[in-house]
Write an enzyme that holds these catalytic residues in place. Sequence first.
Site, mmCIF file in Angstrom:
data_model
loop_
_atom_site.group_PDB
_atom_site.id
_atom_site.type_symbol
_atom_site.label_atom_id
_atom_site.label_comp_id
_atom_site.label_asym_id
_atom_site.label_seq_id
_atom_site.Cartn_x
_atom_site.Cartn_y
_atom_site.Cartn_z
ATOM 1 N N ASP A 274 0.767 -1.210 -0.234
ATOM 2 C CA ASP A 274 0.068 -0.113 -0.092
ATOM 3 C C ASP A 274 0.767 1.258 0.022
ATOM 4 O O ASP A 274 0.505 2.268 -0.372
ATOM 5 C CB ASP A 274 -0.943 0.043 1.196
ATOM 6 C CG ASP A 274 -0.157 -0.003 2.466
ATOM 7 O OD1 ASP A 274 0.948 -0.132 2.544
ATOM 8 O OD2 ASP A 274 -0.992 -0.051 3.580
ATOM 9 N N ARG B 187 -4.984 4.414 6.181
ATOM 10 C CA ARG B 187 -5.414 3.900 4.758
ATOM 11 C C ARG B 187 -6.214 5.056 4.146
ATOM 12 O O ARG B 187 -6.694 5.876 4.703
ATOM 13 C CB ARG B 187 -6.157 2.723 4.630
ATOM 14 C CG ARG B 187 -5.270 1.452 5.069
ATOM 15 C CD ARG B 187 -4.030 1.296 4.308
ATOM 16 N NE ARG B 187 -4.523 1.059 2.782
ATOM 17 C CZ ARG B 187 -4.635 -0.008 2.227
ATOM 18 N NH1 ARG B 187 -4.563 -1.096 3.035
ATOM 19 N NH2 ARG B 187 -5.187 -0.224 0.866
ATOM 20 N N TYR C 299 0.865 -3.064 11.436
ATOM 21 C CA TYR C 299 1.747 -4.216 11.352
ATOM 22 C C TYR C 299 1.812 -4.730 12.699
ATOM 23 O O TYR C 299 2.625 -3.750 13.565
ATOM 24 C CB TYR C 299 2.874 -3.831 10.764
ATOM 25 C CG TYR C 299 2.516 -3.734 9.080
ATOM 26 C CD1 TYR C 299 2.736 -4.965 8.480
ATOM 27 C CD2 TYR C 299 2.536 -2.362 8.428
ATOM 28 C CE1 TYR C 299 2.549 -4.817 6.781
ATOM 29 C CE2 TYR C 299 2.387 -2.483 7.220
ATOM 30 C CZ TYR C 299 2.269 -3.604 6.420
ATOM 31 O OH TYR C 299 2.040 -3.518 5.192
ATOM 32 N N PRO D 157 8.051 -5.767 5.007
ATOM 33 C CA PRO D 157 7.334 -4.851 4.340
ATOM 34 C C PRO D 157 7.548 -3.435 5.398
ATOM 35 O O PRO D 157 6.966 -2.185 5.233
ATOM 36 C CB PRO D 157 5.724 -4.925 4.557
ATOM 37 C CG PRO D 157 5.757 -5.821 5.763
ATOM 38 C CD PRO D 157 6.973 -6.598 5.650
#
Length: 635
Positions: free
Chosen positions: A87, A271, A280, A363
């Site tokens: 993302d 987001r 995370y 990530p």
Amino acid sequence: MKSGVNTLMAPFGGIGLSMQYHLDGFRAGDPSIASASAKTAKDAVDVLIVGCGPAGLTLATQLSALGDISVRIIERKPGPLEFGQADGLACRSVEMFEAFGFADRVIKEGYHVNEVSFWRPDDDGTPLVRADRIQDVEDDLSEMPHIILSQARVHDFYLESMVKSPSRLVPDYNQELISLTLTDGSDFPISATVGYVDRPGETETIRAKYVVGCDGARSKVRSELGLELKGKSARQLWGVMDVLCHTTFPDIRLKCAIQSADQGSILIIPREGGYLVRLYIELAELAPDERAADRGVTSDQLIEKARKILSPFDFEVAQVAWWSAYEIGQRVCDAFDDVMETERGTKSPRVFIAGDACHTHSPKAGQGMNVSMADAFNLGWKLAAVLHGQSCVELLDTYSKERRAKAQELIDFDRKMARLFSEKPKTKDDAARFQAYFKKHGRYTAGVETHYAPSLVVGDTSHQKLATGYPVGKRFHSGPVIRLADAKPMQLGHTLKADGRWRIIAFAPRSDMGDENGPVGTLCASLKELLQSVMSTDADVDALIDVRAVFQRSHRDMDFSKLPSLLRPQKGPLGLTDYEKVFCSLQQEHDIFRLRGINRFEGAVVVTRPDQYVSLVTPITGPAEIKEFFARVLS
């Protein structure tokens, strides 16, 4: 603390830069839909791309825009991605999207990461306190923001660009690679056997000049080449989830790095859309022979772990949109093509791998999708140049050299970033180390620190002092200018489109008014000979090398009609004048000469590759060096 808004972006962002069209005659309708190409072969193609991930779609979009290169892209999944795991879009990636024509849509839809908040235990025993809140991207690092947007939406934009391209390219879904066979001496030396996922036992053969594996960490193309990902796992288990939540945590709409005293760490990534948030979550260390799937992690366990780390703040989940568990690992291949180092110079690469097929990592640094797309942008123009007969095949060797070095750099950075983030802070100083590392490497995570070594397409730095803000081997750093012909304020870098062309940008000395006998005019007269020598007689003069100029004088003081013909060329079947090649600097703090360290008295010439990296810096009076450089690069 500085504001989180890039001060150069608002007034001169240049998003929505007007397109050029009608060159071949007036055509009504959507100008983003190109005229269709007649080259539609599917069983014998110039380039076969395996995989519709970020790397595959970047490459397909770039090649399909050129129209006269036949491309086929296959994907084993039944259709386009609906929910992506990646993302984070670095500033450099958004710069690249501008070259492809959809940066404005990404910026409109995405969450903008303006600031980062750091939370950790206080020395007085308070479980969590905000230790600092910093600007995410330093001023003038890029005109583009750091964006959070679903990978699936990025794929959508690529797919739309492909279908509007001259080749009208659409992926072939439900198809997977079974095997590759190379045969020397053929026009299409690679035979790819492809199977149909939805029709077991049915296959077809696709012949290709080049194959690019963008098929992920379990790449079949990589397996066919006999290459393997080398490295080791950090044995750390993490969970990730996208949720709609209720919480008293005050920074839920900021990017946050949270390190608790004894419950682990969380990275919060807000987001797009205003409500969704990604977490995370650090879980536990894995045993040497254990995999993430062995733990049987559930979404409820992730939620409960997040509650403990965020305590004393309330955290309740209204809906889980997506979740997963994974282990951190960093791996990279020895080469990104089918040529071993002992064979370089005697064998030309035919098969390449890109993205997760040749490097994997955690990530945490948010670089996976970004580096994968950069792999493809690096490779695409090189394939096109060789297929068009413009460059020698040795150009293709630079892909593996340049991108493997970048991947190894990412692996090293990612390993330290993941370790620091997972460390349990014993003191305030211990906890601050991660924050200090984050600050130090902000340019890296923004994607702007890639620096290619000298090669066939990266020249020497003997004249670097003329333009210190354009280091040879690094990406062309945009800056604000005003276009002479129509007084449009814009970003100079937004003229560097993903169209396969080289750019020569002349920054004029202070005294130059743009007449044909001035420094830039004299340079253009010499460069015109170069351009005519590398192009066919019926092509536009800028079809391969696009020459532009930036003057220090006010746009109101200059006369467009007195410019050298190379800067106002007549093009296309109707011989129309191109009015968009000349720019003037803005004044005071927005002056591109000051911002990019360009010598005001001598000027400078900056040569950029088709992927927007600086190849050469020379004096205005040094056309011989430019000609010598292109004599090596162009066949």
